[in-house]
Structures are given as structure tokens and as C-alpha cells.
Design an enzyme around this catalytic site. Structure first.
Site, short mmCIF file in Angstrom:
data_model
loop_
_atom_site.label_atom_id
_atom_site.label_comp_id
_atom_site.label_asym_id
_atom_site.label_seq_id
_atom_site.Cartn_x
_atom_site.Cartn_y
_atom_site.Cartn_z
N PHE A 175 0.85 -1.19 0.00
CA PHE A 175 0.00 0.00 0.00
C PHE A 175 0.88 1.24 0.00
CE2 PHE A 175 -2.36 3.53 1.86
CZ PHE A 175 -3.42 3.58 0.98
N ASP A 234 9.26 2.77 1.71
CA ASP A 234 8.09 3.50 2.18
C ASP A 234 7.94 3.20 3.67
OD1 ASP A 234 5.55 4.26 3.00
OD2 ASP A 234 4.54 3.58 1.18
N LYS A 291 2.64 10.35 7.88
CA LYS A 291 1.89 10.05 9.11
C LYS A 291 2.42 10.70 10.40
CE LYS A 291 -0.85 6.16 7.68
NZ LYS A 291 -0.55 5.53 6.39
C1 LIG Z 1 -0.79 5.71 4.98
C2 LIG Z 1 0.20 5.18 4.04
C3 LIG Z 1 0.41 5.79 2.79
C4 LIG Z 1 -0.44 6.92 2.27
O1 LIG Z 1 -0.34 8.08 3.04
P1 LIG Z 1 -1.42 9.25 2.83
O2 LIG Z 1 -0.93 10.34 3.75
O3 LIG Z 1 -2.75 8.69 3.24
O4 LIG Z 1 -1.40 9.65 1.42
C5 LIG Z 1 1.41 5.29 1.99
N1 LIG Z 1 2.17 4.25 2.39
C6 LIG Z 1 2.00 3.65 3.57
C7 LIG Z 1 2.87 2.51 3.98
C8 LIG Z 1 1.00 4.08 4.44
O5 LIG Z 1 0.81 3.46 5.61
#
Ligand SMILES: *Cc1c(COP(=O)(O)O)cnc(C)c1O
Length: 399
Positions: free
Chosen positions: A129, A217, A246
Site C-alpha cells: 500500500f 516507504d 503520518k
Molecule cells: C498511509 C500510508 C500511505 C499513504 O499516506 P497518505 O498520507 O494517506 O497519502 C502510503 N504508504 C504507507 C505505507 C501508508 O501506511
């Protein structure tokens, strides 16, 4: 308020919070909850931390926004702090995780083009994700995320997560076109799946051998969540590109794409930008969050309480019928059941005043603030044990 004026993208629980402090939230009837989700790994230093409150208040009274047409001192300061912690010299600031990953995907293309690849590919992982923009959806997995959207940008190739054989196959098939690998070292949304240190080291070596960028990520796993600043530090490796969001602002929207000097300099003036990205408020709060984690020893606390919670869950919940696995590192923990369990989110709130999440339908996910106490660890483990034991809830659940 009768009419609903919001697009129906969310299905919120019938709960509204009006106040938070530390690990606690209060709803509009005054009931207190233990927050073991932290707004999905965002409020890592707790709600309404006095230093965060003071930084926001003071900066709001001084200056919120000037645009990137002028130098922003707080941006430099946050860039320096992140460079010191990550070993990546250059930062670009965004407003969200998806934007940070878009930035990383642009760098992958620039890197590929610089190496003479006409149409560069990025290797991504099954069940990943990376966000909800079209390009980050293409890098993510799951028809459920992109249903009805049609064709997504087609420069990603997916392989099974943490699988070296799959890496070898994709190298054989597409090696000449690959510019980068993008992955979460711990997959969050897919149910907390942890790539081993051995895999990450082998992947690093593979990327070095082939001239690919290793792009991590850590939007969910970063900023102390696992007991290190970044999860890759458990493996002793160094990525070329790192994305954060986040918890970096503890609730103030901010994202960051960090890169080594060589990779970050693939951008030139005008080749990327953002109106809000890196504004004085967001960057000052980012600096404050990092200072709090350091001063309060929250990396150690996350490691210690995370280990305690994992052990409690393994001994109290892992042994129950229907529990397939208890996984995690630090305070990023998943408990996978053999059945859909979305209703446990609401039951945890109603029966135990505990806020948790269910991801991919069958995994209970815990992402509590890094300030969690030993007593709160016990309370969470006891509540999950009771919830998983009771086949049906005491409540029938709201529709
Ligand atoms: C939450 C998340 C995203 C997306 O972040 P947004 O601020 O909602 O765009 C991308 N990668 C990971 C691993 C996430 O947990």
C-alpha cells in the site's frame, strides 16, 4: 444536521471524539478511551502533547505560510534533523504520504532516464500500500483500491513480498528496464507483514549490483514506531530513497521524500514543487516531534513496550482457537484471525473503551502511541483476549 454532504468513501464508526490527551481520547458523551491506533500511526507522541501544542500556537502567531518562493528556515532545520537520523542528505517536503511516494516514483524515472532506460520500471510488492493517487495506486496492490478506475500508470511490476526467488525472476524478465524497487519494510495495510533483515540486506546488495534505487516507504513504520527511527535500521542497511508522512507531524499534515545527495540532485529547479509542502508550521511541528521522541526516550519505550505487548499477545491471544498469527516489531503489531473480524473494532470500543483497527478484514492492528505504559500494555492484551474469546459481542453493533 440531517443531510449528509460527504462523499461516501468512508464508513465511520458511530463515535465522535472531542478531546485527546496522551494515549487517551474522550467522546462527545465524555467517555474515556485508550487509543491503541493513534489515528493510524500518526499521533506517535500522544494527543495534545504540550510541546506540539506550544509549537503550533507560537508558529501560528508568527507565520503560517510564505510559499517556496522564499527560503524557509524550519524546512532546512527539519531536513538537517532527518538527514542526521536517516543518513539521507536531501529532503523534499510534501503534505501527505501519497505525495511523498509520487516524489519517489518521479526520482525513479529520472534515475532510469539518466541511466539510458527509455521506459523505466519500478519493482513493487504484492499486497503493498503506497497511497491513493493514480501512480501510487499503480504501485499498490488490490483490485479493491482501484475498482472502476480503469488503466493506471503502467510502469510498475509486482512480485511477492520478501521473496528472493521472485526478485531473481523479475530481474531475468525485466532487468534492463528496472530503475528501482519500492517497498514497505513492514507492510502495514496488508496486515503487518515484516520483511526479514536477511531479505532486506540481500535486496540492498541486489540493487547495488544492478544500479537500482532501493526506495523504502516508511510512512507507517517510520518515526520511532518500531523502536528505531526507521524500520530498515533493524537490518543495518541504508536505502537510497525513504518516504515519510503520518507521524512526522503528529496530526499536522506533512510528508517527506528523503534521498541520498546523488539521487536528490536528479531534481533541478522547477522540476518538482508544492504550494503547501514544507510550510513553516508543518516543518516546525516536525522538528518538535523528533525532539520529543529523543528527549522522552520514546524509541526505547516503543521497543520495550512493543516487546512486552507482543509477548502478552502471543501468550494470551496467540493460543486461542481461530488466531492464525501474532506479528510485529515494536509498537506495530497485527493479530491475524481465521475469519472476518471487522466488528471487533466496534466491540473493542463499546465493551473495552479501546480503539483498535482491523485491516484486510481479518487482522487486528495495533499502532498505539510510543508513550504507551506497561499498565496499558496489559489492558490491551486483556481486552483482545476477551474479544477474541467471546464468539459474539455483547452488543449487536450499529448498522
Ligand atoms: C498511509 C500510508 C500511505 C499513504 O499516506 P497518505 O498520507 O494517506 O497519502 C502510503 N504508504 C504507507 C505505507 C501508508 O501506511
Amino acid at each position: 444536521m440531517s443531510a449528509n454532504h460527504l462523499m461516501p468513501t468512508y464508513q465511520p464508526l458511530p463515535l465522535t471524539f472531542t478531546r485527546g490527551l496522551g494515549t487517551r481520547l474522550w467522546d462527545d458523551s465524555g467517555r474515556e478511551y485508550l487509543d491503541a491506533l493513534a489515528g493510524v500511526a500518526v499521533t506517535n507522541v500522544g494527543h495534545s502533547h504540550p510541546d506540539v501544542v506550544a509549537a503550533i500556537a507560537e508558529q501560528a502567531g508568527l507565520l503560517l505560510h510564505t510559499s517556496n518562493l522564499y527560503a524557509i528556515d524550519w524546512q532546512q532545520r527539519l531536513g538537517a534533523k532527518l538527514a542526521e537520523k536517516s543518513g539521507l542528505a536531501l529532503a523534499f517536503f510534501n503534505n501527505s504520504g501519497a505525495e511523498a511516494n509520487e516524489t519517489a516514483l518521479k526520482l525513479a524515472r529520472l534515475h532510469g532516464h539518466a541511466r539510458g532506460i527509455a521506459r523505466p520500471l519500478v519493482v513493487v510488492m504484492n499486497n503493498a500500500f503506497h497511497g491513493r493517487t493514480l501512480a501510487t495506486l499503480a504501485a499498490s496492490d488490490g483490485a479493491h483500491l482501484s475498482a472502476g478506475l480503469g488503466q493506471l500508470p503502467g510502469d510498475c511490476v509486482k512480485i511477492p513480498f520478501a521473496d528472493l526467488d521472485a526478485l531473481a525472476s523479475v530481474t531475468q524478465a525485466f532487468g534492463q528496464r528496472i530503475a528501482a524497487v519500492l517497498l514497505e519494510p513492514i507492510q502495514g495495510e496488508s496486515g503487518v507483514h515484516v520483511a526479514s533483515a536477511a531479505y532486506l540486506r540481500a535486496l540492498r546488495e541486489h540493487c547495488d549490483n544492478h544500479g537500482w534505487l532501493l526506495m523504502l516507504d516508511e510512512i507507517q513504520s517510520g518515526i520511532g514506531r518500531t523502536g528505531q527511527w526507521f524500520a530498515y535500521q533493524h537490518a543495518g542497511i541504508q536505502p537510497d530513497v525513504l518516504t515519510l508522512a503520518k507521524a512526522l507531524g503528529n496530526g499536522i499534515p506533512i510528508g517527506a521524500c528523503l534521498a541520498s545527495a546523488a539521487v536528490g540532485r536528479l531534481f533541478t529547479p522547477g522540476s518538482h514543487g508544492s504550494t503547501f509542502g514544507g510550510n513553516p508550521l508543518a516543518c516546525r511541528v516536525g522538528c518538535t516531534v523528533l525532539d520529543i521522541i529523543e528527549r522522552e526516550g520514546l524509541l526505547d519505550n516503543a521497543a520495550r513496550q512493543g516487546q512486552a505487548l507482543l509477548e502478552c499477545l502471543r501468550s494470551e491471544v496467540g493460543i486461542l482457537p481461530g488466531v492464525k498469527a501474532v506479528r510485529g516489531v515494536g509498537l506495530m503489531i497485527g493479530v491475524e484471525l481465521d475469519r472476518p473480524c471487522r466488528e471487533l473494532m466496534q466491540r473493542a470500543a463499546q465493551e473495552h473503551a479501546l480503539l483498535i483497527n482491523v485491516t484486510r478484514g481479518t487482522t487486528l492492528r495495533l499502532l498505539p502511541p510510543l508513550t504507551l505504559s506497561a499498565a496499558e500494555v496489559e489492558r490491551i492484551a486483556d481486552a483482545l483476549s476477551a474479544l477474541v474469546r467471546a464468539p459474539q459481542g455483547l452488543c449487536t453493533g450499529a448498522s
